[in-house]
Design a protein around this motif. Structure first.
Motif, mmCIF file in Angstrom:
data_model
loop_
_atom_site.group_PDB
_atom_site.id
_atom_site.type_symbol
_atom_site.label_atom_id
_atom_site.label_comp_id
_atom_site.label_asym_id
_atom_site.label_seq_id
_atom_site.Cartn_x
_atom_site.Cartn_y
_atom_site.Cartn_z
ATOM 1 N N UNK A 1 13.736 23.762 64.402
ATOM 2 C CA UNK A 1 14.792 23.848 63.422
ATOM 3 C C UNK A 1 14.585 25.117 62.599
ATOM 4 N N UNK A 2 15.676 25.812 62.341
ATOM 5 C CA UNK A 2 15.643 27.001 61.498
ATOM 6 C C UNK A 2 16.812 26.933 60.529
ATOM 7 N N UNK A 3 16.562 27.303 59.293
ATOM 8 C CA UNK A 3 17.635 27.542 58.334
ATOM 9 C C UNK A 3 17.159 28.583 57.334
ATOM 10 N N UNK A 4 18.091 29.267 56.758
ATOM 11 C CA UNK A 4 17.771 30.253 55.732
ATOM 12 C C UNK A 4 17.833 29.569 54.371
ATOM 13 N N UNK A 5 17.141 30.114 53.387
ATOM 14 C CA UNK A 5 17.197 29.518 52.046
ATOM 15 C C UNK A 5 18.377 30.029 51.236
ATOM 16 N N UNK A 6 19.020 31.109 51.676
ATOM 17 C CA UNK A 6 20.202 31.611 50.984
ATOM 18 C C UNK A 6 20.908 32.644 51.861
ATOM 19 N N UNK A 7 22.150 32.893 51.501
ATOM 20 C CA UNK A 7 22.891 33.954 52.148
ATOM 21 C C UNK A 7 22.642 35.269 51.427
ATOM 22 N N UNK A 8 23.387 36.277 51.794
ATOM 23 C CA UNK A 8 23.167 37.610 51.214
ATOM 24 C C UNK A 8 24.466 38.402 51.213
ATOM 25 N N UNK A 9 24.716 39.081 50.135
ATOM 26 C CA UNK A 9 25.855 39.999 50.036
ATOM 27 C C UNK A 9 25.368 41.420 50.274
ATOM 28 N N UNK A 10 26.108 42.146 51.091
ATOM 29 C CA UNK A 10 25.809 43.564 51.311
ATOM 30 C C UNK A 10 27.139 44.310 51.242
ATOM 31 N N UNK A 11 27.763 44.245 50.061
ATOM 32 C CA UNK A 11 29.060 44.887 49.827
ATOM 33 C C UNK A 11 30.102 44.400 50.834
#
Length: 116
Positions: free
Chosen positions: A1-11
């Motif tokens: 299982x994999x998940x990220x702890x947050x998303x990310x904005x890059x403009x």
């Protein structure tokens, strides 16, 4: 299982947001991957859990709330701490209220930002 702890904005949108935990989230903050891979042997030996994951694969997920119950379900661990309605391995899985941790470290329901 994999998940990220947050998303990310890059403009990514017209607001030109950068990084994460902005005062108003974008889809890039709130949509994070959650991937479960199983072997063919697991799928054969645990057909109920495997079928439930297939049935739940297009539903939204509260990764912060669903990771632990899903791991317990994958491993077949029974405990009072296991909340089956939050486990992707359970046919009765239901998406709860999704939250966003804002720039003041407060968990705010996404519906407050107009995000479903």
């Amino acid at each position: 299982m994999y998940t990220s702890d947050h998303g990310e904005n890059i403009f990514d949108d017209h607001r030109r947001l950068f990084l994460h935990a902005s005062p108003r989230p974008s889809q890039y903050d709130t949509d994070v991957p959650l991937i479960v891979w199983t072997s063919k042997t697991y799928a054969t030996q645990h057909p109920i859990e495997f079928r439930a994951m297939l049935a739940n694969r297009k539903k939204g997920v509260q990764s912060n709330a669903s990771v632990f119950p899903t791991l317990l379900g994958l491993a077949g661990i029974e405990t009072r701490a296991r909340v089956d309605s939050l486990s992707l391995t359970n046919p009765r899985y239901r998406l709860g209220t999704r939250h966003y941790l804002n720039d003041h470290n407060h968990a705010v329901p996404l519906v407050m930002y107009g995000i479903k």
